[in-house]
Structures are given as structure tokens and as C-alpha cells.
Design a protein around this motif. Structure first.
Motif, PDB file in Angstrom:
ATOM      1  N   LEU A 130      38.740  51.311  36.467  1.00  0.00           N
ATOM      2  CA  LEU A 130      39.108  49.912  36.580  1.00  0.00           C
ATOM      3  C   LEU A 130      38.430  49.091  35.495  1.00  0.00           C
ATOM      4  O   LEU A 130      37.517  49.557  34.829  1.00  0.00           O
ATOM      5  CB  LEU A 130      38.772  49.364  37.965  1.00  0.00           C
ATOM      6  N   LYS A 131      38.906  47.874  35.350  1.00  0.00           N
ATOM      7  CA  LYS A 131      38.318  46.931  34.405  1.00  0.00           C
ATOM      8  C   LYS A 131      37.782  45.758  35.209  1.00  0.00           C
ATOM      9  O   LYS A 131      38.487  45.196  36.046  1.00  0.00           O
ATOM     10  CB  LYS A 131      39.361  46.457  33.399  1.00  0.00           C
ATOM     11  N   VAL A 132      36.543  45.399  34.946  1.00  0.00           N
ATOM     12  CA  VAL A 132      35.894  44.302  35.664  1.00  0.00           C
ATOM     13  C   VAL A 132      35.928  43.049  34.800  1.00  0.00           C
ATOM     14  O   VAL A 132      35.619  43.101  33.610  1.00  0.00           O
ATOM     15  CB  VAL A 132      34.438  44.674  36.018  1.00  0.00           C
ATOM     16  N   MET A 133      36.291  41.953  35.420  1.00  0.00           N
ATOM     17  CA  MET A 133      36.337  40.668  34.750  1.00  0.00           C
ATOM     18  C   MET A 133      35.308  39.744  35.423  1.00  0.00           C
ATOM     19  O   MET A 133      35.604  39.124  36.443  1.00  0.00           O
ATOM     20  CB  MET A 133      37.740  40.056  34.856  1.00  0.00           C
ATOM     21  N   ASN A 185      27.741  44.287  38.640  1.00  0.00           N
ATOM     22  CA  ASN A 185      27.830  45.634  39.205  1.00  0.00           C
ATOM     23  C   ASN A 185      27.550  45.618  40.706  1.00  0.00           C
ATOM     24  O   ASN A 185      28.246  46.271  41.481  1.00  0.00           O
ATOM     25  CB  ASN A 185      26.863  46.588  38.501  1.00  0.00           C
ATOM     26  N   ALA A 186      26.549  44.885  41.119  1.00  0.00           N
ATOM     27  CA  ALA A 186      26.231  44.778  42.550  1.00  0.00           C
ATOM     28  C   ALA A 186      27.373  44.102  43.306  1.00  0.00           C
ATOM     29  O   ALA A 186      27.748  44.536  44.400  1.00  0.00           O
ATOM     30  CB  ALA A 186      24.930  44.009  42.741  1.00  0.00           C
ATOM     31  N   ALA A 187      27.938  43.061  42.710  1.00  0.00           N
ATOM     32  CA  ALA A 187      29.057  42.365  43.339  1.00  0.00           C
ATOM     33  C   ALA A 187      30.286  43.272  43.411  1.00  0.00           C
ATOM     34  O   ALA A 187      31.036  43.233  44.388  1.00  0.00           O
ATOM     35  CB  ALA A 187      29.378  41.093  42.568  1.00  0.00           C
ATOM     36  N   LEU A 188      30.485  44.100  42.403  1.00  0.00           N
ATOM     37  CA  LEU A 188      31.609  45.039  42.407  1.00  0.00           C
ATOM     38  C   LEU A 188      31.484  46.037  43.555  1.00  0.00           C
ATOM     39  O   LEU A 188      32.456  46.284  44.272  1.00  0.00           O
ATOM     40  CB  LEU A 188      31.678  45.781  41.068  1.00  0.00           C
ATOM     41  N   ALA A 202      30.707  36.805  40.045  1.00  0.00           N
ATOM     42  CA  ALA A 202      29.328  37.050  39.615  1.00  0.00           C
ATOM     43  C   ALA A 202      29.276  37.183  38.089  1.00  0.00           C
ATOM     44  O   ALA A 202      30.184  37.738  37.484  1.00  0.00           O
ATOM     45  CB  ALA A 202      28.794  38.319  40.259  1.00  0.00           C
ATOM     46  N   PRO A 203      28.216  36.690  37.472  1.00  0.00           N
ATOM     47  CA  PRO A 203      28.081  36.827  36.012  1.00  0.00           C
ATOM     48  C   PRO A 203      27.635  38.242  35.630  1.00  0.00           C
ATOM     49  O   PRO A 203      27.061  38.962  36.438  1.00  0.00           O
ATOM     50  CB  PRO A 203      26.996  35.812  35.668  1.00  0.00           C
ATOM     51  N   ALA A 204      27.911  38.598  34.393  1.00  0.00           N
ATOM     52  CA  ALA A 204      27.506  39.919  33.888  1.00  0.00           C
ATOM     53  C   ALA A 204      26.086  39.851  33.337  1.00  0.00           C
ATOM     54  O   ALA A 204      25.834  40.094  32.169  1.00  0.00           O
ATOM     55  CB  ALA A 204      28.481  40.375  32.819  1.00  0.00           C
ATOM     56  N   VAL A 205      25.146  39.504  34.199  1.00  0.00           N
ATOM     57  CA  VAL A 205      23.747  39.355  33.807  1.00  0.00           C
ATOM     58  C   VAL A 205      22.880  40.112  34.811  1.00  0.00           C
ATOM     59  O   VAL A 205      23.057  39.970  36.022  1.00  0.00           O
ATOM     60  CB  VAL A 205      23.343  37.852  33.810  1.00  0.00           C
TER      61      VAL A 205
END
Length: 73
Positions: free
Chosen positions: A5-8, A37-40, A29-32
């Protein structure tokens, strides 16, 4: 089961979208610091109605393209 999958990250709302066979997961969630990743993992656990411990990111910890292993499906 393995899925690609692709995460946005930093989207307005959490959402699963299947576009022409490509799965996109929009997360607010921001990519920080691994927050996306945790939100995914949380999002996928709710989506498949399983425990978070059954989900593992196999490939793509620092990229938007990810391979996810889901046990028990």
C-alpha cells in the motif's frame, strides 16, 4: 496475508482508498518520529477488526510505499 500500500500522511481524515488496484491509506498523522507508522497500524487493526499486534510493517518504515504482514486473516 501480505498487502502493498501507499501511505499518504497529514491528510484531513483517515481513509482507505482503492484506486485502480493500488491501495492508498490516508492518515491524519504526520510523517514525523514514526507517528504515521503507528497510526497506520492502529487504522489497519480497526479496518480488519484485529489486534494491533497482528500487524507488522515488513518493508518501508521510512517511505510511503509499504509492505504489511497481517496475521490471522
Amino acid at each position: 496475508m501480505r498487502i502493498s500500500l501507499k501511505v499518504m500522511p497529514s491528510a484531513k481524515k483517515n481513509q482507505w482508498v482503492d484506486e485502480d488496484g493500488l491501495i492508498k491509506v490516508y492518515l491524519n498523522a504526520p510523517a514525523v518520529d514514526g507517528k504515521a507508522n503507528a497510526a497506520l497500524i492502529k487504522f489497519l487493526a480497526r479496518h480488519f477488526d484485529i489486534k494491533s499486534s497482528q500487524i507488522e510493517i515488513i518493508k518501508g518504515l521510512k517511505t510511503r510505499q509499504k509492505v504489511i504482514n497481517i496475521e490471522g486473516i
